[in-house]
Design a protein around this motif. Structure first.
Motif, PDB file in Angstrom:
ATOM      1  N   VAL A 163      12.059   6.378   0.115  1.00  0.00           N
ATOM      2  CA  VAL A 163      11.965   5.366  -1.068  1.00  0.00           C
ATOM      3  C   VAL A 163      10.796   4.821  -0.005  1.00  0.00           C
ATOM      4  CG1 VAL A 163      12.068   2.770  -2.120  1.00  0.00           C
ATOM      5  CG2 VAL A 163      14.210   4.406  -1.925  1.00  0.00           C
ATOM      6  N   ARG A 164       8.951   4.768  -1.008  1.00  0.00           N
ATOM      7  CA  ARG A 164       8.229   4.661  -0.379  1.00  0.00           C
ATOM      8  C   ARG A 164       7.812   2.814  -1.719  1.00  0.00           C
ATOM      9  NH1 ARG A 164       8.257   7.175   3.685  1.00  0.00           N
ATOM     10  NH2 ARG A 164       8.282   9.656   3.527  1.00  0.00           N
ATOM     11  N   THR A 165       7.329   2.716  -1.389  1.00  0.00           N
ATOM     12  CA  THR A 165       6.615   1.308  -1.893  1.00  0.00           C
ATOM     13  C   THR A 165       4.938   1.618  -1.871  1.00  0.00           C
ATOM     14  OG1 THR A 165       7.829  -0.054  -0.372  1.00  0.00           O
ATOM     15  CG2 THR A 165       5.751  -1.080  -1.707  1.00  0.00           C
ATOM     16  N   ILE A 166       4.929   1.232  -4.117  1.00  0.00           N
ATOM     17  CA  ILE A 166       3.798   1.411  -4.682  1.00  0.00           C
ATOM     18  C   ILE A 166       3.870   0.219  -5.638  1.00  0.00           C
ATOM     19  CG2 ILE A 166       3.634   4.221  -4.204  1.00  0.00           C
ATOM     20  CD1 ILE A 166       4.435   4.193  -7.857  1.00  0.00           C
ATOM     21  N   ALA A 181      -7.931   5.349   3.752  1.00  0.00           N
ATOM     22  CA  ALA A 181      -8.047   6.253   4.492  1.00  0.00           C
ATOM     23  C   ALA A 181      -7.654   7.568   4.838  1.00  0.00           C
ATOM     24  CB  ALA A 181      -9.336   6.032   4.936  1.00  0.00           C
ATOM     25  N   TYR A 182      -6.682   6.954   6.419  1.00  0.00           N
ATOM     26  CA  TYR A 182      -6.249   7.983   7.214  1.00  0.00           C
ATOM     27  C   TYR A 182      -4.542   8.153   7.118  1.00  0.00           C
ATOM     28  CZ  TYR A 182     -10.859   6.639   9.930  1.00  0.00           C
ATOM     29  OH  TYR A 182     -12.046   6.403   9.919  1.00  0.00           O
ATOM     30  N   SER A 183      -3.703   7.521   5.910  1.00  0.00           N
ATOM     31  CA  SER A 183      -2.632   7.717   5.081  1.00  0.00           C
ATOM     32  C   SER A 183      -2.447   8.680   5.367  1.00  0.00           C
ATOM     33  CB  SER A 183      -2.605   7.407   3.982  1.00  0.00           C
ATOM     34  OG  SER A 183      -0.979   7.616   3.250  1.00  0.00           O
ATOM     35  N   SER A 193      -4.089  -4.111   4.151  1.00  0.00           N
ATOM     36  CA  SER A 193      -3.314  -4.305   4.552  1.00  0.00           C
ATOM     37  C   SER A 193      -2.258  -3.461   4.953  1.00  0.00           C
ATOM     38  CB  SER A 193      -2.669  -6.447   4.918  1.00  0.00           C
ATOM     39  OG  SER A 193      -1.403  -6.051   3.303  1.00  0.00           O
ATOM     40  N   GLY A 194      -1.911  -2.858   4.102  1.00  0.00           N
ATOM     41  CA  GLY A 194      -0.987  -1.823   4.360  1.00  0.00           C
ATOM     42  C   GLY A 194       0.509  -1.894   3.814  1.00  0.00           C
ATOM     43  N   ALA A 195       0.724  -3.160   3.214  1.00  0.00           N
ATOM     44  CA  ALA A 195       1.481  -3.998   2.776  1.00  0.00           C
ATOM     45  C   ALA A 195       2.576  -2.808   2.524  1.00  0.00           C
ATOM     46  CB  ALA A 195       2.027  -5.361   2.238  1.00  0.00           C
ATOM     47  N   LEU A 198     -15.495   2.913  -2.465  1.00  0.00           N
ATOM     48  CA  LEU A 198     -16.625   2.511  -1.871  1.00  0.00           C
ATOM     49  C   LEU A 198     -15.920   1.445  -1.144  1.00  0.00           C
ATOM     50  CD1 LEU A 198     -18.618   2.906  -5.044  1.00  0.00           C
ATOM     51  CD2 LEU A 198     -18.351   4.719  -3.173  1.00  0.00           C
ATOM     52  N   HIS A 199     -15.740   0.429  -0.648  1.00  0.00           N
ATOM     53  CA  HIS A 199     -15.733  -0.553   0.073  1.00  0.00           C
ATOM     54  C   HIS A 199     -14.608  -0.295   0.862  1.00  0.00           C
ATOM     55  CE1 HIS A 199     -19.616  -2.772  -1.385  1.00  0.00           C
ATOM     56  NE2 HIS A 199     -19.301  -1.805  -2.223  1.00  0.00           N
ATOM     57  N   ASP A 200     -12.742  -0.072   0.585  1.00  0.00           N
ATOM     58  CA  ASP A 200     -12.257  -0.104   1.551  1.00  0.00           C
ATOM     59  C   ASP A 200     -12.199   1.738   1.954  1.00  0.00           C
ATOM     60  OD1 ASP A 200     -11.985  -2.791   0.940  1.00  0.00           O
ATOM     61  OD2 ASP A 200     -10.320  -1.933  -1.146  1.00  0.00           O
TER      62      ASP A 200
END
Length: 312
Positions: A5-8, A121-123, A169-171, A187-189
């Motif tokens: 289960v993942r969080t979205i 970006a680095y997911s 934040s990666g939450a 463009l910014h995150d």
């Protein structure tokens, strides 16, 4: 295929205690008032940039909303007369019993590509099958294509501002969003798109109005829709001008505003049998997923009496 289960994140907004600025009509010398909702400044900025409302025989009072859900709630409550929304949230609100109708339609040249599933970006996520997501209609389509079900993910409903904070934040693992929120994230995150609505969403958007406004302000709405269609055609060849006004009106960074308008709007089209059939499919998807308990007659969602307004 991962089965964990993942969080979205999914877009949502709670309207408890919300005060809508400029939602009450203010008669001035007998002049009619149209109360128009603008989602993230898009409609208002377009009409200001194009000057399409110059000389209108009524006054427009604008109300700004961060999402379609908030706009549709205000529309159904009679706080505004009309506003632009995507087809899926409109159909969901109509199925919920809101006394609203689509009075004008546009189709984006790029289909539904303006709505996207984002990861950082680095997911390690490279496709929806790695960690499925998205909200309501796009969620159902993306998960189904990836061989997943909504049980394979954990859904978190937040307003767009909170959603962006949780995402950066990666939450949460992924965020489904649209328009300028996609632009800000990319463009910014430094976010990546792992799936979008291209080939999954119709690319149709509606100007929706509540039944009371259609009955009581038909002439004003007809004139407004003619001017809106004119502005939408103008936008196709004036994206920098539109972007400049959007940035000024909303405070978006200029690069995000330009990204947004490059993905925004579409060509005005009549509300005809082909549009009805496409939206019947959307309604059926919701019904099959158990998101709505029963499907109303889709024909009642549309008012084609304004179709002449979209003609060049």
């Amino acid at each position: 295929m991962s089965t964990s289960v993942r969080t979205i994140l999914l877009p949502c907004l709670l309207l408890t205690g919300l005060v809508l600025a400029g939602c009450q009509p203010k008669a001035a010398s007998g002049q009619a008032v149209l109360r128009i909702a603008s989602q993230k400044g898009g409609t208002k900025s377009l009409l200001l940039a194009s000057h399409a409302l110059d000389g209108a025989p009524y006054r427009v009072e604008w109300s700004e909303f961060p999402s379609a859900q908030a706009l549709l709630e205000a529309l159904g409550a009679g706080a505004v007369d009309a506003g632009a929304v995507g087809d899926a949230p409109f159909i969901f609100a109509y199925a919920a019993g809101d006394k609203i109708k689509a009075v004008e339609a546009t189709r984006a040249a790029g289909g539904g590509g303006g709505t996207a599933v984002l990861v950082r970006a680095y997911s390690p996520i490279q496709s929806p099958a790695d960690r499925g997501s998205i909200g309501h209609y796009l969620l159902l389509r993306v998960l189904g294509r990836a061989g997943l079900t909504p049980k394979d993910v954990t859904l978190v409903f937040l307003n767009p501002g909170d959603a962006r904070a949780a995402f950066t934040s990666g939450a949460v693992d992924a965020w489904v969003t649209w328009g300028s929120y996609v632009g800000l994230a990319r463009l910014h995150d430094h976010a990546r798109i792992v799936a979008d609505g291209q080939g999954l969403l119709s690319g149709i958007a509606f100007e929706a109005a509540n039944d009371a406004a259609i009955a009581g302000k038909h002439a004003e709405l007809d004139d407004f829709l003619r001017r809106l269609a004119q502005a939408e055609r103008w936008e196709a060849t004036h994206k920098p001008e539109y972007a400049a006004v959007l940035a000024r009106e909303t405070g978006l960074p200029p690069d995000v505003a330009l990204y947004t308008v490059s993905q925004a709007r579409g060509v005005p089209i009549p509300i005809d049998a082909s549009v009805t059939e496409e939206e019947r499919a959307t309604l059926h998807e919701y019904l099959q997923a158990g998101v709505i308990p029963q499907a109303p007659q889709i024909e009642g969602a549309f008012d084609a009496s304004f179709n002449d307004a979209v003609k060049p």
